[in-house]
Design a protein around this motif. Sequence first.
Motif, PDB file in Angstrom:
ATOM      1  N   GLY A  46       0.832  -1.192   0.000  1.00 33.91           N
ATOM      2  CA  GLY A  46       0.000   0.000   0.000  1.00 33.91           C
ATOM      3  C   GLY A  46       0.869   1.246   0.000  1.00 33.91           C
ATOM      4  N   PHE A  47       0.307   2.349  -0.467  1.00 33.20           N
ATOM      5  CA  PHE A  47       1.041   3.607  -0.579  1.00 33.20           C
ATOM      6  C   PHE A  47       0.280   4.716   0.137  1.00 33.20           C
ATOM      7  CE2 PHE A  47       2.023   0.958  -4.178  1.00 33.20           C
ATOM      8  CZ  PHE A  47       3.398   0.980  -4.181  1.00 33.20           C
ATOM      9  N   VAL A  48       1.028   5.585   0.819  1.00 33.69           N
ATOM     10  CA  VAL A  48       0.445   6.732   1.497  1.00 33.69           C
ATOM     11  C   VAL A  48       1.164   7.968   0.974  1.00 33.69           C
ATOM     12  CG1 VAL A  48       0.070   7.872   3.700  1.00 33.69           C
ATOM     13  CG2 VAL A  48      -0.007   5.378   3.567  1.00 33.69           C
ATOM     14  N   VAL A  49       0.399   8.844   0.315  1.00 31.26           N
ATOM     15  CA  VAL A  49       0.942  10.105  -0.199  1.00 31.26           C
ATOM     16  C   VAL A  49      -0.012  11.197   0.268  1.00 31.26           C
ATOM     17  CG1 VAL A  49       1.719  11.373  -2.226  1.00 31.26           C
ATOM     18  CG2 VAL A  49       1.871   8.878  -2.202  1.00 31.26           C
ATOM     19  N   SER A  50       0.381  11.923   1.318  1.00 30.70           N
ATOM     20  CA  SER A  50      -0.515  12.912   1.919  1.00 30.70           C
ATOM     21  C   SER A  50      -0.490  14.232   1.162  1.00 30.70           C
ATOM     22  CB  SER A  50      -0.121  13.150   3.375  1.00 30.70           C
ATOM     23  OG  SER A  50       1.057  13.911   3.427  1.00 30.70           O
ATOM     24  N   LYS A  51      -1.393  15.124   1.553  1.00 28.00           N
ATOM     25  CA  LYS A  51      -1.464  16.438   0.931  1.00 28.00           C
ATOM     26  C   LYS A  51      -0.233  17.282   1.212  1.00 28.00           C
ATOM     27  CE  LYS A  51      -6.430  16.884   0.544  1.00 28.00           C
ATOM     28  NZ  LYS A  51      -7.601  17.700   0.878  1.00 28.00           N
ATOM     29  N   ALA A  52       0.562  16.897   2.200  1.00 24.82           N
ATOM     30  CA  ALA A  52       1.802  17.614   2.490  1.00 24.82           C
ATOM     31  C   ALA A  52       2.806  17.473   1.347  1.00 24.82           C
ATOM     32  CB  ALA A  52       2.425  17.101   3.786  1.00 24.82           C
ATOM     33  N   VAL A  53       2.634  16.437   0.519  1.00 23.76           N
ATOM     34  CA  VAL A  53       3.539  16.218  -0.615  1.00 23.76           C
ATOM     35  C   VAL A  53       3.306  17.253  -1.707  1.00 23.76           C
ATOM     36  CG1 VAL A  53       4.195  14.583  -2.425  1.00 23.76           C
ATOM     37  CG2 VAL A  53       3.801  13.779  -0.104  1.00 23.76           C
ATOM     38  N   GLY A  54       2.068  17.667  -1.905  1.00 24.13           N
ATOM     39  CA  GLY A  54       1.780  18.670  -2.928  1.00 24.13           C
ATOM     40  C   GLY A  54       0.346  18.586  -3.411  1.00 24.13           C
ATOM     41  N   ILE A  55       0.099  19.279  -4.516  1.00 26.25           N
ATOM     42  CA  ILE A  55      -1.238  19.258  -5.101  1.00 26.25           C
ATOM     43  C   ILE A  55      -1.508  17.887  -5.726  1.00 26.25           C
ATOM     44  CG2 ILE A  55      -1.249  21.747  -5.450  1.00 26.25           C
ATOM     45  CD1 ILE A  55      -0.646  21.240  -8.409  1.00 26.25           C
ATOM     46  N   ALA A  56      -2.731  17.660  -6.146  1.00 27.85           N
ATOM     47  CA  ALA A  56      -3.151  16.337  -6.624  1.00 27.85           C
ATOM     48  C   ALA A  56      -2.284  15.812  -7.765  1.00 27.85           C
ATOM     49  CB  ALA A  56      -4.613  16.382  -7.059  1.00 27.85           C
ATOM     50  N   VAL A  57      -1.898  16.679  -8.670  1.00 30.52           N
ATOM     51  CA  VAL A  57      -1.075  16.250  -9.805  1.00 30.52           C
ATOM     52  C   VAL A  57       0.260  15.718  -9.317  1.00 30.52           C
ATOM     53  CG1 VAL A  57       0.117  17.061 -11.871  1.00 30.52           C
ATOM     54  CG2 VAL A  57      -2.192  17.845 -11.385  1.00 30.52           C
ATOM     55  N   VAL A  58       0.855  16.399  -8.368  1.00 33.10           N
ATOM     56  CA  VAL A  58       2.161  15.995  -7.821  1.00 33.10           C
ATOM     57  C   VAL A  58       2.008  14.698  -7.023  1.00 33.10           C
ATOM     58  CG1 VAL A  58       4.019  16.665  -6.251  1.00 33.10           C
ATOM     59  CG2 VAL A  58       3.003  18.359  -7.787  1.00 33.10           C
ATOM     60  N   HIS A  96       9.875  16.661  -5.121  1.00 37.25           N
ATOM     61  CA  HIS A  96      10.936  17.275  -5.920  1.00 37.25           C
ATOM     62  C   HIS A  96      12.055  16.297  -6.273  1.00 37.25           C
ATOM     63  CE1 HIS A  96       8.930  21.004  -5.040  1.00 37.25           C
ATOM     64  NE2 HIS A  96       9.002  20.737  -3.741  1.00 37.25           N
ATOM     65  N   ALA A  97      11.936  15.055  -5.836  1.00 34.93           N
ATOM     66  CA  ALA A  97      12.975  14.061  -6.084  1.00 34.93           C
ATOM     67  C   ALA A  97      12.860  13.505  -7.497  1.00 34.93           C
ATOM     68  CB  ALA A  97      12.862  12.923  -5.077  1.00 34.93           C
ATOM     69  N   SER A  98      13.995  13.165  -8.064  1.00 36.08           N
ATOM     70  CA  SER A  98      13.995  12.539  -9.386  1.00 36.08           C
ATOM     71  C   SER A  98      13.598  11.064  -9.249  1.00 36.08           C
ATOM     72  CB  SER A  98      15.383  12.639 -10.012  1.00 36.08           C
ATOM     73  OG  SER A  98      16.307  11.847  -9.282  1.00 36.08           O
ATOM     74  N   TYR A  99      13.292  10.451 -10.363  1.00 40.73           N
ATOM     75  CA  TYR A  99      12.920   9.038 -10.382  1.00 40.73           C
ATOM     76  C   TYR A  99      14.053   8.184  -9.816  1.00 40.73           C
ATOM     77  CZ  TYR A  99      11.141   4.644 -12.292  1.00 40.73           C
ATOM     78  OH  TYR A  99      10.684   3.368 -12.436  1.00 40.73           O
ATOM     79  N   GLU A 100      15.291   8.508 -10.195  1.00 38.76           N
ATOM     80  CA  GLU A 100      16.457   7.757  -9.738  1.00 38.76           C
ATOM     81  C   GLU A 100      16.648   7.904  -8.227  1.00 38.76           C
ATOM     82  OE1 GLU A 100      16.564   9.869 -12.382  1.00 38.76           O
ATOM     83  OE2 GLU A 100      16.479   8.301 -13.904  1.00 38.76           O
ATOM     84  N   GLU A 101      16.454   9.122  -7.708  1.00 39.02           N
ATOM     85  CA  GLU A 101      16.611   9.342  -6.272  1.00 39.02           C
ATOM     86  C   GLU A 101      15.545   8.578  -5.486  1.00 39.02           C
ATOM     87  OE1 GLU A 101      16.786  13.005  -3.041  1.00 39.02           O
ATOM     88  OE2 GLU A 101      16.570  13.447  -5.179  1.00 39.02           O
ATOM     89  N   LEU A 102      14.312   8.600  -5.966  1.00 38.39           N
ATOM     90  CA  LEU A 102      13.258   7.814  -5.324  1.00 38.39           C
ATOM     91  C   LEU A 102      13.601   6.329  -5.339  1.00 38.39           C
ATOM     92  CD1 LEU A 102       9.846   9.320  -6.515  1.00 38.39           C
ATOM     93  CD2 LEU A 102      10.691   9.164  -4.179  1.00 38.39           C
ATOM     94  N   GLY A 103      14.129   5.857  -6.455  1.00 41.46           N
ATOM     95  CA  GLY A 103      14.510   4.450  -6.579  1.00 41.46           C
ATOM     96  C   GLY A 103      15.615   4.062  -5.610  1.00 41.46           C
ATOM     97  N   ARG A 104      16.625   4.929  -5.472  1.00 41.46           N
ATOM     98  CA  ARG A 104      17.718   4.645  -4.533  1.00 41.46           C
ATOM     99  C   ARG A 104      17.209   4.613  -3.093  1.00 41.46           C
ATOM    100  NH1 ARG A 104      20.618   8.247  -7.774  1.00 41.46           N
ATOM    101  NH2 ARG A 104      20.192   9.912  -6.290  1.00 41.46           N
ATOM    102  N   ASP A 105      16.406   5.605  -2.728  1.00 45.79           N
ATOM    103  CA  ASP A 105      15.887   5.660  -1.366  1.00 45.79           C
ATOM    104  C   ASP A 105      14.988   4.470  -1.062  1.00 45.79           C
ATOM    105  OD1 ASP A 105      17.266   7.980  -0.887  1.00 45.79           O
ATOM    106  OD2 ASP A 105      15.512   9.297  -0.957  1.00 45.79           O
ATOM    107  N   LEU A 106      14.119   4.122  -1.997  1.00 44.10           N
ATOM    108  CA  LEU A 106      13.226   2.985  -1.798  1.00 44.10           C
ATOM    109  C   LEU A 106      14.022   1.685  -1.688  1.00 44.10           C
ATOM    110  CD1 LEU A 106      10.310   1.967  -1.597  1.00 44.10           C
ATOM    111  CD2 LEU A 106      10.345   1.710  -4.075  1.00 44.10           C
TER     112      LEU A 106
END
Length: 115
Positions: A46-58, A96-106
């Motif tokens: 499951g995934f949790v992406v709150s409104k603190a991350v940004g607007i709906a598109v983000v 604001h993270a790139s796809y690669e940065e998200l991948g490394r962190d995950l």
Amino acid sequence: MLPAAHRLTDADSFRVAVRSGRRSGSTTVVVHLLTGPGDDTPAQVGFVVSKAVGIAVVRNRVKRRLRHLTREHLAQLGGLPGPVVLVVRALPAAAHASYEELGRDLGRCLARVTA
């Protein structure tokens, strides 16, 4: 897209995994892993992406990226063993993270909680 059997949609399961599971965090994501009893239920994510991350598109962009990255990382790890619940929570820096940065962190967080 994750198969329906592997999607975590129950609010109680999210709550239990976040409160009781193993946790690992980075600047963009926090991963919670809860190992369940040894029955035949498949691993659920499951995934949790709150409104603190940004607007709906983000938020939707971050969620799509995390869903795809999680599927890749789980395939590389050989899937999750047995009946586990994995919750991936995006932090505001994920917007604001790139796809690669998200991948490394995950990947780093998944390696910590599965070790």
